[in-house]
Structures are given as structure tokens and as C-alpha cells.
Design an enzyme around this catalytic site. Structure first.
Site, PDB file in Angstrom:
ATOM      1  N   ARG A 236       0.863  -1.178   0.000  1.00  0.00           N
ATOM      2  CA  ARG A 236       0.000   0.000   0.000  1.00  0.00           C
ATOM      3  C   ARG A 236       0.902   1.231   0.000  1.00  0.00           C
ATOM      4  O   ARG A 236       1.913   1.266   0.715  1.00  0.00           O
ATOM      5  CB  ARG A 236      -0.904   0.020   1.231  1.00  0.00           C
ATOM      6  CG  ARG A 236      -2.115  -0.913   1.135  1.00  0.00           C
ATOM      7  CD  ARG A 236      -3.130  -0.437   0.086  1.00  0.00           C
ATOM      8  NE  ARG A 236      -4.311  -1.278   0.022  1.00  0.00           N
ATOM      9  CZ  ARG A 236      -4.484  -2.295  -0.828  1.00  0.00           C
ATOM     10  NH1 ARG A 236      -3.549  -2.614  -1.688  1.00  0.00           N
ATOM     11  NH2 ARG A 236      -5.616  -2.983  -0.819  1.00  0.00           N
ATOM     12  N   GLU A 265      -4.030   7.556  -5.007  1.00  0.00           N
ATOM     13  CA  GLU A 265      -4.302   6.865  -6.274  1.00  0.00           C
ATOM     14  C   GLU A 265      -5.632   7.349  -6.827  1.00  0.00           C
ATOM     15  O   GLU A 265      -6.571   7.523  -6.050  1.00  0.00           O
ATOM     16  CB  GLU A 265      -4.319   5.359  -6.051  1.00  0.00           C
ATOM     17  CG  GLU A 265      -2.960   4.845  -5.624  1.00  0.00           C
ATOM     18  CD  GLU A 265      -2.921   3.337  -5.356  1.00  0.00           C
ATOM     19  OE1 GLU A 265      -3.879   2.630  -5.723  1.00  0.00           O
ATOM     20  OE2 GLU A 265      -1.930   2.886  -4.777  1.00  0.00           O
ATOM     21  N   HIS A 284      -1.313   0.495 -10.106  1.00  0.00           N
ATOM     22  CA  HIS A 284      -1.894  -0.488  -9.168  1.00  0.00           C
ATOM     23  C   HIS A 284      -2.443  -1.705  -9.932  1.00  0.00           C
ATOM     24  O   HIS A 284      -3.635  -2.009  -9.855  1.00  0.00           O
ATOM     25  CB  HIS A 284      -2.979   0.159  -8.301  1.00  0.00           C
ATOM     26  CG  HIS A 284      -3.264  -0.600  -7.042  1.00  0.00           C
ATOM     27  ND1 HIS A 284      -3.585  -0.014  -5.858  1.00  0.00           N
ATOM     28  CD2 HIS A 284      -3.276  -1.939  -6.787  1.00  0.00           C
ATOM     29  CE1 HIS A 284      -3.794  -0.930  -4.926  1.00  0.00           C
ATOM     30  NE2 HIS A 284      -3.613  -2.121  -5.474  1.00  0.00           N
TER      31      HIS A 284
HETATM   32  C1  8YV Z   1      -7.047  -4.686  -5.926  1.00  0.00           C
HETATM   33  C2  8YV Z   1      -5.428  -4.906  -4.055  1.00  0.00           C
HETATM   34  O1  8YV Z   1      -6.362  -3.900  -6.730  1.00  0.00           O
HETATM   35  O2  8YV Z   1      -6.439  -6.874  -3.318  1.00  0.00           O
HETATM   36  C3  8YV Z   1      -5.922  -5.816  -3.001  1.00  0.00           C
HETATM   37  O3  8YV Z   1      -5.782  -5.478  -1.827  1.00  0.00           O
HETATM   38  O4  8YV Z   1      -4.743  -3.983  -3.808  1.00  0.00           O
HETATM   39  C4  8YV Z   1      -5.773  -5.188  -5.446  1.00  0.00           C
HETATM   40  O5  8YV Z   1      -5.585  -6.498  -5.776  1.00  0.00           O
HETATM   41  C5  8YV Z   1      -7.890  -3.557  -5.603  1.00  0.00           C
HETATM   42  O6  8YV Z   1      -8.402  -3.620  -4.351  1.00  0.00           O
HETATM   43  C6  8YV Z   1      -8.963  -3.345  -6.689  1.00  0.00           C
HETATM   44  O7  8YV Z   1      -9.894  -4.383  -6.734  1.00  0.00           O
END
Ligand code: 8YV
Length: 325
Positions: A236, A265, A284
Site C-alpha cells: 500500500r 491513487e 496499481h
Molecule cells: C485490488 C489490491 O487492486 O487486493 C488488493 O488489496 O490492492 C488489489 O488487488 C484492488 O483492491 C482493486 O480491486
């Protein structure tokens, strides 16, 4: 009557249909708290499913009947888990299905940053490859360099496996507890953060965002890395103090960075990170393959069905709320 749910992300039609079999689905493209139709749907919703958004106390107050939230992600820093616990709302996530894909992304970031793949590919496209290349196109090696992993969870393990078996890299890790499997399978060595920073050629962050991990890498920590060190972050963004990182990259405190996540983001188009040739910035995409994003959505759908039908076996962040008093 079927329970009512709010879906706040578009998912493949077969998965949408699976939800419809069990629930009355109120579908939205995003979680916009100002949307009156969403507000109305939340009044009746027993479950919510989607990704992103901020699920805090103020949001929960709009959803008086909520029993379960299913996020299409492994990370759940956008949820106020204490507020969910207080209301005995179960939080479901998708931890296993994306592990290998995110580990691939991390290897990709290491290779791209060390070998300057994006930068030189752009130069080829710009027509700059006119004669055989000289040292100004060279990168640095990845194989047999030392990798330091912050966050030896599922993704950290999958990264260590690739680094150890595929690239012959010694593996360091920092964790509160000894990770026996990592030590046995990948000869991983546990060390304190300062030692990891000082000895690693690649410092790879796979940590979730919590109060403890916020800005865990700042100016002081970056100064402890090798000058030739490369920072990789696919956990993160706010785990790293981005202003300090920009400074370290500009000053040559560290060699380069490969980043899939940012403090904000989408990344601002005027971010200084985008001006730095020694930065690989991805939007991301950690888990963003067709296969894995489908798998995550399917897992989240199954999670919501399981939790609202009382058959949860796994993937619950706060299983204590499921126990009957
Ligand atoms: C997803 C992520 O990008 O799963 C996670 O925690 O960071 C990513 O795989 C994001 O949450 C969008 O769906």
C-alpha cells in the site's frame, strides 16, 4: 424473500447472475455516498460487495440492516474494522486467489527497475536505437542479489519462492515472528529492519496498511539502504513516505524504485515521481489480470453467499462476529 444487497462494482455477467440467484441485487458502478439511489438501497441492504470506497462509521449509519461486507481485494484498509465489529458485521476478503499474480508483478517491478526496461523500451519506440547500445543503456543485475521482504505473508512467500528458486537470491525478511516455512524452503534469514535495509539490494514491500505500517519507510530508513538499493512497493502506498522517497531518488540516496501503489491513487499527473527516470510507476496492477480479477470477484461472490447463508469456512477478517452470543 431474498435478502437485499448492494453491489458497487461491475462484475462478469455469470457472477452477477450468481448473486441474483441468492439476493435482490441493487447494482452501482461505484460507492458514491452522495448517490440518492445508493442511499435508498443501503437502507435495506443486508450485504454489500465491491471494491474501493471508504466504509467507515458514517457509511455504516446509512446501512442499518447490514450483516456482511465482501470486498473484492485482499487489503481492507478502506474499512473501519472496529466499527464493523461494534455492529457485528462480518468482513470477507479474497486473500489467496491473487497471491501468485501479485508475486509476478513484484518480480516484474524488480526486473523493470533494475534493467530499466520501461525507460529503454520507450527510447527504442522513440527511434533512439541507431547503433549497438553502450553503457548508457545498461542496467544492473537481479539474479543472485539479496532480496529483503517486508511482509512475509502469502504474497511475500510467493515472492521469496520466485527469488530463491528462480533467481538464486538470498532472502532476508523482517517479521515479528520466525517464519519457519520461509526459513526451511527458501533459506530465508529473519533480521531487524535496519539490517534488512542495509544488506538488501532490493527492499520489497508487501505490507498491508495499518497504524503500525504507516510511513514505516521514511527518510531515515531510506538513508539506511545501499546507494545501489532498489525499493519495490506493491503493498500500500502510505507504507512509504512518498515525499521522502522522491527526495531519496532525486539525491541518489537510493538507486531506483518500482512502485505499483502510491499515497494517492490515481497518482497525480504532476507527481515528481513521473519526472524521475529511475522510477517505474504502475497503475496499481498487482492483481490485474483477467484470470485473477475474475477469480477475486468469484471468491467475493462466494464469500457473500457463504456469510449471508451462515456457511462461512474461510476468508473472514473478523470471524468473532459470526459466533452466536
Ligand atoms: C485490488 C489490491 O487492486 O487486493 C488488493 O488489496 O490492492 C488489489 O488487488 C484492488 O483492491 C482493486 O480491486
Amino acid at each position: 424473500m431474498k435478502p437485499s444487497i448492494v453491489l458497487y462494482k461491475s462484475i462478469p455477467p455469470d457472477l452477477h447472475a450468481r448473486l441474483e440467484q441468492h439476493f435482490t441485487v441493487h447494482a452501482f458502478d461505484e460507492l458514491n455516498p452522495e448517490n440518492p439511489a445508493l442511499k435508498q438501497a443501503l437502507q435495506q441492504a443486508e450485504g454489500i460487495i465491491g471494491s474501493g470506497g471508504k466504509i467507515d462509521n458514517a457509511f455504516l449509519q446509512q446501512a442499518p440492516k447490514l450483516r456482511a461486507a465482501s470486498t473484492i481485494a485482499v487489503g481492507y484498509d478502506n474499512f473501519d474494522v472496529e466499527a464493523l465489529n461494534a455492529r457485528r458485521i462480518a468482513l470477507m476478503h479474497t486473500p489467496t486467489v491473487l497471491t501468485e499474480t501479485v508475486a509476478d508483478t513484484l518480480m516484474g517491478l524488480m526486473l523493470a527497475s533494475a534493467r530499466r526496461m520501461i525507460e529503454v523500451a520507450e527510447r527504442v519506440k522513440a527511434g533512439e536505437w541507431q547503433e549497438s547500445i553502450g553503457p548508457e543503456w545498461y542496467g544492473v543485475d537481479v539474479h543472485h542479489k539479496t532480496i529483503g521482504i517486508l511482509g512475509m505473508g502469502r504474497i511475500g512467500m510467493a515472492l521469496a519462492q520466485r527469488a530463491h528458486f528462480g533467481f538464486g537470491m538470498p532472502v532476508l525478511y523482517n517479521a515479528r515472528r520466525v517464519h519457519q516455512e520461509a526459513e526451511q524452503r527458501f533459506s530465508a534469514r529473519r533480521c531487524d529492519l535496519d539490517t534488512l535495509l542495509a544488506e538488501s539490494d532490493f527492499v520489497c514491500i508487501v505490507l498491508p496498511l495499518t497504524d503500525e505500517t504507516f510511513h514505516i519507510i521514511g527518510r531515515e530508513q531510506l538513508a539506511k539502504m545501499k546507494k545501489s538499493g532498489i525499493l519495490i512497493n506493491a503493498g500500500r502506498g502510505p507504507v512509504v513516505d512518498e515525499a521522502a522517497l522522491i527526495e531519496a531518488l532525486q539525491n541518489g540516496t537510493i538507486h531506483a524504485a518500482g512502485l505499483d501503489v502510491f499515497e494517492q491513487e490515481p497518482l497525480a499527473v504532476n507527481s515528481p515521481l513521473l519526472k524521475l527516470p529511475n522510477v517505474v510507476a504502475l497503475p496499481h496492477i498487482g492483481s490485474a489480470t483477467h484470470e485473477t480479477r475474475y477469480g477475486m470477484a468469484a471468491c467475493a461472490v462466494d464469500n457473500l453467499i457463504a456469510v449471508l447463508t451462515g456457511t462461512v469456512k474461510e476468508n473472514c477478517v473478523n470471524p468473532q462476529v459470526l459466533k452466536t452470543a
